[in-house]
Scaffold this motif. Structure first.
Motif, PDB file in Angstrom:
ATOM      1  N   GLN A 121       0.943  -1.135  -0.087  1.00 22.75           N
ATOM      2  CA  GLN A 121      -0.134   0.145  -0.127  1.00 22.75           C
ATOM      3  C   GLN A 121       0.915   1.165  -0.081  1.00 22.75           C
ATOM      4  N   ALA A 122       2.077   1.271   0.679  1.00 21.74           N
ATOM      5  CA  ALA A 122       2.902   2.433   0.585  1.00 21.74           C
ATOM      6  C   ALA A 122       3.287   2.655  -0.687  1.00 21.74           C
ATOM      7  N   ASP A 123       3.780   1.516  -1.438  1.00 15.78           N
ATOM      8  CA  ASP A 123       4.086   1.709  -2.885  1.00 15.78           C
ATOM      9  C   ASP A 123       2.892   2.191  -3.850  1.00 15.78           C
ATOM     10  N   ALA A 124       1.640   1.505  -3.416  1.00 16.45           N
ATOM     11  CA  ALA A 124       0.494   1.858  -4.576  1.00 16.45           C
ATOM     12  C   ALA A 124       0.074   3.258  -4.245  1.00 16.45           C
ATOM     13  N   TYR A 125       0.279   3.670  -2.761  1.00 15.53           N
ATOM     14  CA  TYR A 125      -0.137   5.445  -2.647  1.00 15.53           C
ATOM     15  C   TYR A 125       0.950   6.130  -2.863  1.00 15.53           C
ATOM     16  N   ASP A 126       2.058   5.927  -3.161  1.00 16.69           N
ATOM     17  CA  ASP A 126       3.478   6.430  -3.530  1.00 16.69           C
ATOM     18  C   ASP A 126       3.730   7.367  -2.178  1.00 16.69           C
ATOM     19  N   HIS A 127       3.586   6.852  -1.076  1.00 22.68           N
ATOM     20  CA  HIS A 127       4.199   7.239   0.275  1.00 22.68           C
ATOM     21  C   HIS A 127       5.181   6.348   0.859  1.00 22.68           C
ATOM     22  N   THR A 128       5.550   6.866   2.050  1.00 20.63           N
ATOM     23  CA  THR A 128       6.723   5.976   2.803  1.00 20.63           C
ATOM     24  C   THR A 128       6.025   4.649   3.406  1.00 20.63           C
ATOM     25  N   PHE A 129       6.937   3.676   3.647  1.00 22.56           N
ATOM     26  CA  PHE A 129       6.572   2.676   4.576  1.00 22.56           C
ATOM     27  C   PHE A 129       6.138   3.180   5.976  1.00 22.56           C
ATOM     28  N   SER A 130       6.755   4.209   6.582  1.00 19.47           N
ATOM     29  CA  SER A 130       6.605   4.744   7.691  1.00 19.47           C
ATOM     30  C   SER A 130       5.070   5.475   7.666  1.00 19.47           C
TER      31      SER A 130
END
Length: 155
Positions: free
Chosen positions: A103-112
């Motif tokens: 989901q971090a990749d899909a929403y283009d934000h960090t894992f944190s």
């Protein structure tokens, strides 16, 4: 401050991730007026493990990102026990490591940021928030954004 027990069954979280989760959960608890010393546990699991939990408790045979088990929800015929000096036990938050990463990749934000979002989403469920209808969804998602932004985990 909350009493937070974080268990990383995947052994993939960094110390920074664990510290961030503890920090944002404590920040959210203050924002929500949760009693000092209340207890919550967070367990990081694999997709396989969360799929089993999802199937067993929700009848959905697929992995999901986060599941919460509130300790304060009373079943039929149960009586609420109130005692002085007894810590409030909010419940358990279970987060899928793989779903967090996806989901971090899909929403283009960090894992944190995604991990923080899922931790807050789980905590708000433990505090009685839900998103079963449009009004409740708007209230819960607005609260999540306010907490994440206030803590500094903006998108």
């Amino acid at each position: 401050m909350l009493q937070i027990d974080i268990i990383d069954e995947t052994q993939k979280l960094t110390e920074e991730h664990m510290d961030m989760m503890e920090g944002i959960l404590n920040y959210a608890a203050i924002q929500e007026g949760v009693e000092e010393g209340s207890e919550v546990s967070v367990t990081i699991v694999s997709n396989q493990e969360i799929q089993e939990i999802n199937k067993t408790y929700r009848g959905k045979d697929q992995p999901t990102d986060v599941i919460s088990f509130a300790m304060e929800e009373l079943g039929e015929g149960e009586i609420k026990v109130i005692g002085e000096g007894i810590p409030r036990v909010l419940g358990d938050i279970i987060i899928s490591f793989e779903k967090t990463k996806e989901q971090a990749d899909a929403y283009d934000h960090t894992f944190s940021r995604e991990l923080g979002f899922l931790a807050i989403h789980g905590l708000l469920h433990l505090l009685g928030y839900d998103h079963l209808n449009k009004d409740d969804e708007q209230r819960m998602f607005s609260r999540q954004k306010t907490i994440l932004d206030g803590y500094g985990l903006e998108r």
